[in-house]
Design a protein around this motif. Structure first.
Motif, PDB file in Angstrom:
ATOM      1  N   CYS A   1     -10.169 -67.066  -8.444  1.00  0.00           N
ATOM      2  CA  CYS A   1     -11.247 -67.215  -7.850  1.00  0.00           C
ATOM      3  C   CYS A   1     -12.706 -68.071  -8.522  1.00  0.00           C
ATOM      4  O   CYS A   1     -12.227 -69.042  -8.642  1.00  0.00           O
TER       5      CYS A   1
ATOM      6  N   ASN B   1      -9.753 -71.178  -4.199  1.00  0.00           N
ATOM      7  CA  ASN B   1      -9.909 -70.489  -2.907  1.00  0.00           C
ATOM      8  C   ASN B   1      -9.760 -71.591  -1.873  1.00  0.00           C
ATOM      9  O   ASN B   1      -9.323 -71.479  -0.750  1.00  0.00           O
TER      10      ASN B   1
ATOM     11  N   SER C   1      -8.547 -66.047  -4.474  1.00  0.00           N
ATOM     12  CA  SER C   1      -8.942 -64.610  -4.317  1.00  0.00           C
ATOM     13  C   SER C   1      -8.178 -63.882  -3.708  1.00  0.00           C
ATOM     14  O   SER C   1      -8.018 -62.295  -3.821  1.00  0.00           O
TER      15      SER C   1
END
Length: 210
Positions: A108, A128, A162
Motif C-alpha cells: 500500500c 494500489n 492494500s
C-alpha cells in the motif's frame, strides 16, 4: 530465531500485515516451528505510534539502526504518512537494505514511498493503482515494470496493494521458504476461497509432530 523488523508509523494500516505477523511469529504452519520469527518494532523516532485501528505501538529500535541478517524480514505496512518528507532517512535505509539483499516487503502506502524514491523504476512491482503512483509520486518512472497482479516479487523485494494482504503474505512465505509448497497452497486456498476442503488439506500438509 529470525526476526521481523516491522516499521511502525502513525496511521499504520493494521490489517495489511496481520497474516504475515501471525504465521511467522506463531510458527504454526511453518516447515520448522522452531524458526518462528521474533517481532521487532522499529520507528523513525522512539516516539509511540498509533495505528489506524487505534493501537498504540512503541518502537524497540530506530529503523535506521537495524541490521537484518539472512532469514530476516523487513516489513513495511501502509500508512497515510509515507510521503511525508520526514520519512527520508527511512527511505534511504530501505535503499541500503535492498542493495544488501535483505528481504523487504512493502504494501500500500509503503510502495508509494519506494516509487517516489525511484526504487521501483527498474524492477517489477505493484501497488494500489498505477494511475495513483503517477499522480502522487513525481519521482516515479517505473511504469513499464508495473504489474496489475495483487502482489509481486522481484528478487528480495515484495510489493502489494492494500486489498491483497493474503497474496502479500503468500509471496512473503514463498520468498522466505518457510512453508512447504503443499502447506502454502492450502493456506492460500483457505483464505481466498474459505472452502473447508482447504482447511483439511492444510492440516494434512503439516508434518506429524510428537
Amino acid at each position: 530465531m529470525p526476526s521481523i523488523y516491522l516499521y511502525i508509523t502513525d496511521t499504520l494500516a493494521d490489517w495489511e500485515c496481520g497474516h504475515v505477523l501471525a504465521e511467522l511469529h506463531s510458527g504454526r504452519f511453518l516447515k520448522d516451528p522452531s524458526c518462528r520469527h521474533d517481532l521487532v518494532l522499529c520507528g523513525r523516532t522512539m516516539d509511540p505510534q498509533t495505528t489506524m485501528g487505534g493501537v498504540l505501538m512503541v518502537p524497540k529500535v530506530l529503523f535506521t539502526d537495524i541490521h537484518p541478517k539472512t532469514g530476516d524480514l523487513v516489513l513495511l505496512p501502509g500508512a497515510d504518512t509515507w510521503l511525508d518528507p520526514a520519512q527520508g532517512p527511512v527511505i534511504e535505509k530501505i535503499r541500503m537494505l535492498l542493495d544488501e539483499g535483505v528481504v523487504v516487503a512493502a504494501i500500500c502506502g509503503a510502495t508509494m514511498a519506494l516509487a517516489n524514491a525511484g526504487l521501483l523504476d527498474k524492477r517489477p512491482h505493484t501497488s494500489n493503482d498505477l494511475a495513483a503512483l503517477k499522480m502522487f509520486c513525481p519521482g516515479y518512472h517505473g511504469e513499464e515494470y508495473y504489474s496489475d497482479d495483487p502482489a509481486a516479487t522481484d528478487g528480495n523485494l515484495i510489493t502489494a496493494g492494500s486489498f491483497a494482504p493474503v497474496e502479500f503474505a503468500t509471496h512473503i512465505f514463498r520468498r522466505l521458504d518457510v512453508m512447504s509448497p503443499e502447506t502454502l497452497a492450502a493456506w492460500h486456498g483457505l483464505f481466498t476461497t474459505r472452502k473447508p476442503i482447504f482447511f483439511y488439506a492444510l492440516m494434512e500438509s503439516l508434518p506429524k509432530r510428537a
